[in-house]
Design a protein around this motif. Structure first.
Motif, short mmCIF file in Angstrom:
data_model
loop_
_atom_site.label_atom_id
_atom_site.label_comp_id
_atom_site.label_asym_id
_atom_site.label_seq_id
_atom_site.Cartn_x
_atom_site.Cartn_y
_atom_site.Cartn_z
N THR A 72 0.83 -1.21 0.00
CA THR A 72 0.00 0.00 0.00
C THR A 72 0.87 1.25 0.00
OG1 THR A 72 -0.01 -0.08 2.39
CG2 THR A 72 -1.89 -1.07 1.25
N TRP A 73 0.25 2.32 -0.37
CA TRP A 73 0.88 3.64 -0.23
C TRP A 73 -0.16 4.51 0.43
CZ3 TRP A 73 5.43 5.84 -0.35
CH2 TRP A 73 5.49 7.23 -0.34
N LEU A 74 -0.03 4.71 1.72
CA LEU A 74 -1.03 5.48 2.45
C LEU A 74 -0.70 6.96 2.45
CD1 LEU A 74 -1.63 3.24 5.60
CD2 LEU A 74 -3.07 3.48 3.59
N ARG A 132 2.13 9.92 11.27
CA ARG A 132 0.94 10.76 11.37
C ARG A 132 0.74 11.21 12.81
NH1 ARG A 132 -3.77 9.93 12.94
NH2 ARG A 132 -3.50 7.69 13.08
N PHE A 144 -1.39 20.01 5.08
CA PHE A 144 -0.95 19.21 3.93
C PHE A 144 -1.12 17.74 4.28
CE2 PHE A 144 3.06 18.12 5.94
CZ PHE A 144 3.42 19.23 6.65
N SER A 145 -0.77 16.88 3.35
CA SER A 145 -0.87 15.44 3.59
C SER A 145 0.50 14.82 3.57
CB SER A 145 -1.71 14.78 2.50
OG SER A 145 -3.03 15.20 2.58
N ILE A 146 0.63 13.71 4.26
CA ILE A 146 1.89 12.96 4.19
C ILE A 146 1.59 11.59 3.61
CG2 ILE A 146 2.94 14.15 6.11
CD1 ILE A 146 2.25 11.57 7.76
N GLY A 147 2.62 11.05 2.98
CA GLY A 147 2.45 9.71 2.44
C GLY A 147 3.67 8.87 2.74
N GLY A 148 3.50 7.61 2.74
CA GLY A 148 4.65 6.71 2.91
C GLY A 148 4.85 6.29 4.34
N LYS A 205 11.40 14.51 1.71
CA LYS A 205 11.36 13.37 2.63
C LYS A 205 11.70 13.91 3.99
CE LYS A 205 12.53 9.99 -0.86
NZ LYS A 205 11.26 9.41 -1.16
N ASP A 218 6.58 1.23 6.40
CA ASP A 218 5.73 0.08 6.17
C ASP A 218 4.96 0.21 4.86
OD1 ASP A 218 2.84 1.14 8.11
OD2 ASP A 218 4.42 2.29 7.14
N GLN A 219 5.34 1.16 4.02
CA GLN A 219 4.59 1.37 2.79
C GLN A 219 5.44 1.01 1.59
OE1 GLN A 219 1.36 2.42 3.04
NE2 GLN A 219 1.78 2.18 5.22
N ASP A 220 4.78 0.89 0.47
CA ASP A 220 5.46 0.50 -0.76
C ASP A 220 5.94 1.76 -1.49
OD1 ASP A 220 6.30 -0.44 -3.16
OD2 ASP A 220 4.40 -1.35 -3.74
N PRO A 221 7.22 1.99 -1.51
CA PRO A 221 7.70 3.26 -2.07
C PRO A 221 7.54 3.35 -3.58
CG PRO A 221 9.53 1.86 -1.47
CD PRO A 221 8.31 1.16 -1.01
N SER A 265 -2.14 10.55 4.46
CA SER A 265 -3.05 11.11 5.46
C SER A 265 -2.88 12.60 5.54
CB SER A 265 -2.74 10.54 6.85
OG SER A 265 -2.63 9.16 6.82
N LEU A 301 2.99 14.06 13.94
CA LEU A 301 2.72 15.37 13.35
C LEU A 301 1.44 15.99 13.88
CD1 LEU A 301 3.76 14.74 9.67
CD2 LEU A 301 4.71 16.47 11.16
N THR A 302 0.58 15.16 14.48
CA THR A 302 -0.73 15.71 14.84
C THR A 302 -0.93 15.77 16.35
OG1 THR A 302 -1.66 13.51 14.59
CG2 THR A 302 -1.84 15.01 12.71
N HIS A 326 3.72 4.53 8.78
CA HIS A 326 2.83 5.63 8.37
C HIS A 326 2.05 6.16 9.56
CE1 HIS A 326 0.44 7.90 5.44
NE2 HIS A 326 -0.57 7.70 6.29
N ASP A 327 1.53 5.24 10.37
CA ASP A 327 0.71 5.65 11.50
C ASP A 327 1.52 6.42 12.53
OD1 ASP A 327 -1.67 5.88 12.62
OD2 ASP A 327 -1.89 3.81 13.27
#
Lengths: 565, 98
Positions: free
Chosen positions: A559-561, B68, B31-35, B50, B38-41, A563, B71-72, B64-65
């Motif tokens: 996956t590529w999440l 997040r 803004f949003s963050i991704g990656g 980055k 544990d994510q597929d780059p 948020s 940052l929050t 990812h979690d």
């Protein structure tokens, strides 16, 4: 203290030693004022001569057709400016010698001739309609002939050109984007407009042409050119009949021909678009002939300086409307068609509202008042305006007899300017300062850095450094490993065989990156949701990494999440 | 020549300080963050910034979690990031060339 801002007069401080000398008639003002306009003209002439040398070199060096056209155009414009400035310098020197520029001090009496104020004249949105035959335009048959055209505009000794446009039969009009501004025009200006065109031939026809053309033009002016130089020096004030451009020697290479011309004057000025007739100058046999409809549309605006700059200012006492004895002291500024009365002198600059504004326009009547002598207030003047059936009169008291004379003089000058500039004084016409013109786009892809430095996103350091690194490519050291993070091919540790990890292929970044704006991928597909708990998955199909992943396929993230935070 | 996730790396970074915006009851960055580790780059559509550190917390090895969450945080109004991007390297080279 009273001050007058008028360019053609010199106001001398009262009671000064200099003034006494003038009164004795000892000196002529022209000897004191080292006319700054002359040195300015000389500087411009030198600049054009240098530009001409540059254009010759460029013409000799270029190999592409469009470059040659641009260079030839620059050369011809430089030549014509040089001629024009030389002629003007000659005229001024003659006038000085004949004593025509002697000036009298302003307080020795009213001048013999009143001269109107200068103004800014701007021509823009130029459009010349074409008239193709039906068969040519609609059916688009036959070879596509192309022409390179530009406009040359002259007002007084100033010459300006528009950009060069390539025209073919798919165009219905020639539209120029340029705004051309002339800053020092008088109301009697003559703006001469000339359309020049050159036939754009195939590439082969130009070999050898530009070089010979350049050498010929860079050396001394030929015999026929010399005759023209003398002719233009002799004629007074810009010849009306002969074209502005020097004819180019017949050497081959692009040749511009005069296609049409016209002269515009104050009568043509309007705050809007108007169509004017063009006098066609060439006929079908001429290789550069274009089917012109015969008119030119444009917006010709003029802003006289009396409307945009203050022409007089000083202390006044103004009678409050309806109150006989209550006179307020104000700082008056005469600007455009209004006399602004500010509470304090500083208010005029800070943009404060004036205490009182008195209209001064074509209908206004002004009188130096003797009527109020009875009130014991000398040196008054009255300004009357008619508003419908009512006549409103303002009475103003000046500081002294001389101040009264100066105010009256300023008002008379304003009325004179308004009578000369006519419709331009009804309302201020908007003139946009022309944006600096971009350099011509059609430049050959040569090796020089200049040609590559057309950076679209300005101040984009990535773009600048990209170009520089491409050029300095040989000097790059081996890329640091962390940059590999930015490729799509990182070598993920293979959980099944931690010891041997096949190195990923060399990252693609050593090739010059296709630079451009950082790509903004639309996140529209991701529902916008700002609650901290939301999650969303990027809607991209999972891509298989190009390199072999080894035996263990499970455990690889899929996956590529993304948020919002 | 290649970057191996999980191995230490030295990079050119830039400090970025962001003050959070107030939206209703929440403080957001906008803004949003991704990656994340544990994510597929390979599914990353961006290749820009980055994040190495957030307010002192290391971000190079986070999921990812975890990213997040860092940052929050409700209690923090200002987020200080250490960010790396490709163009920084070019900027360094450029300044070394001149």
């Amino acid at each position: 203290m009273f001050s007058r801002n008028h360019r053609s007069r010199v106001t001398v401080a009262r009671g000064s030693a200099l003034e006494m000398e003038f009164k004795r008639g000892r000196f002529r003002l022209s000897l004191f004022s080292d006319l700054p306009e002359d040195t300015e003209l000389q500087r411009k002439l030198d600049h054009e001569i240098r530009m001409r040398e540059g254009a010759c070199k460029l013409l000799a060096a270029c190999s592409q057709r469009e470059q040659a056209l641009e260079a030839t155009k620059s050369l011809l414009v430089c030549n014509s400016r040089i001629l024009s400035y030389m002629g003007e310098l000659q005229r001024r020197k003659e006038a000085q010698v004949l004593g025509k520029t002697s000036r009298r001090p302003s307080d020795s009496g009213p001048p013999a001739e009143r001269s109107p104020c200068r103004g800014r004249v701007c021509i823009s949105d130029l459009r010349i309609p074409l008239m193709w035959k039906d068969t040519e335009y609609f059916k688009n048959k036959g070879d596509l002939h192309r022409w390179a055209v530009f406009l040359l505009l002259q007002l007084g000794e100033h010459i300006q050109d528009t950009e060069m446009i390539l025209v073919d039969r798919t165009l219905t009009d020639i539209s120029f984007q340029s705004n051309v501004l002339f800053a020092e025009a008088g109301p009697d200006f003559e703006l001469r407009l000339e359309l020049y065109g050159a036939c754009v031939e195939e590439e082969g026809a130009l070999t050898g042409g530009p070089k010979r053309l350049a050498t010929k033009l860079s050396s001394s002016l030929g015999r026929s050119s010399g005759r023209r130089v003398r002719a233009s020096l002799d004629s007074a004030g810009g010849s009306g009949s002969s074209p502005i451009l020097l004819p180019t020697p017949a050497v081959g290479g692009p040749r511009y021909h005069l296609l049409a011309h016209t002269t515009l004057t104050l009568a043509a000025v309007q705050d809007g678009f108007r169509t004017h007739d063009l006098t066609l100058a060439s006929h079908e046999e001429n290789p550069a002939w274009l089917p012109l409809y015969g008119s030119v549309c444009c917006r010709l605006a003029a802003q006289p300086l009396c409307l945009t700059q203050p022409t007089a200012s000083g202390t006044l006492r103004v009678q409050q409307a309806g109150e006989m004895q209550n006179w307020a002291q104000v700082h008056g500024v005469l600007k455009g068609t209004n006399l602004f009365c500010y509470r304090q002198p500083e208010d005029a600059d800070t943009g404060e509202e004036p205490l009182l504004t008195i209209a001064v326009n074509k209908e206004t009547r002004v009188r130096a008042g003797e009527l109020d002598q009875a009130l014991g207030r000398p040196f008054t003047l009255s300004i009357s305006n008619q508003y419908g059936d009512d006549e409103v009169t303002h009475t103003l008291q000046t500081e002294s007899r001389e101040a009264l004379q100066s105010w009256m003089e300023a008002l008379w000058q304003l009325f004179f300017d308004m009578s000369q500039w006519k419709q331009c004084c009804d309302e201020i016409m908007k003139i946009e300062t022309p944006a600096p013109r971009k350099p011509p786009q059609a430049l050959a892809k040569q090796g020089s850095l200049y040609h590559e430095m057309a950076i679209e996103p300005l101040d984009d350091i990535a773009a600048v450094t990209d170009i520089l690194t491409q050029r300095e490519g040989a000097r790059l050291e081996t890329p640091p490993p962390w940059l590999a993070m930015f490729t799509n091919q990182p070598a993920l540790p293979n959980p099944c065989s931690p010891a041997s990890v096949a190195p990923a292929p060399a990252p693609a970044w050593t090739h010059p990156l296709p630079w451009g704006r950082p790509r903004t991928f639309s996140l529209d597909a991701v529902p916008p949701d700002h609650s901290p708990r939301a999650r969303s998955v990027a809607p991209l199909p999972p891509q298989r990494s190009p390199r072999t992943r080894g035996l263990c396929s499970k455990g690889q993230p899929r996956t590529w999440l993304q948020s919002p935070v | 020549m290649s970057y191996i996730p999980g191995q230490p790396v030295t990079a050119v970074v830039q400090r970025v300080e962001i003050h959070k915006l107030r939206q209703g009851e929440n403080l957001i960055l906008g803004f949003s963050i991704g990656g994340g580790i544990d994510q597929d780059p390979s599914q990353n559509p961006f290749s820009e910034d980055k994040t190495d550190k957030v307010n002192g917390w290391d971000m190079t090895m986070v999921t990812h979690d975890q990213a997040r969450k860092r940052l929050t945080k409700r209690s923090e109004e200002v987020v200080r990031l250490l960010v790396t991007r490709q163009s920084l390297q070019k900027a360094v080279q450029q300044s070394m060339l001149s």
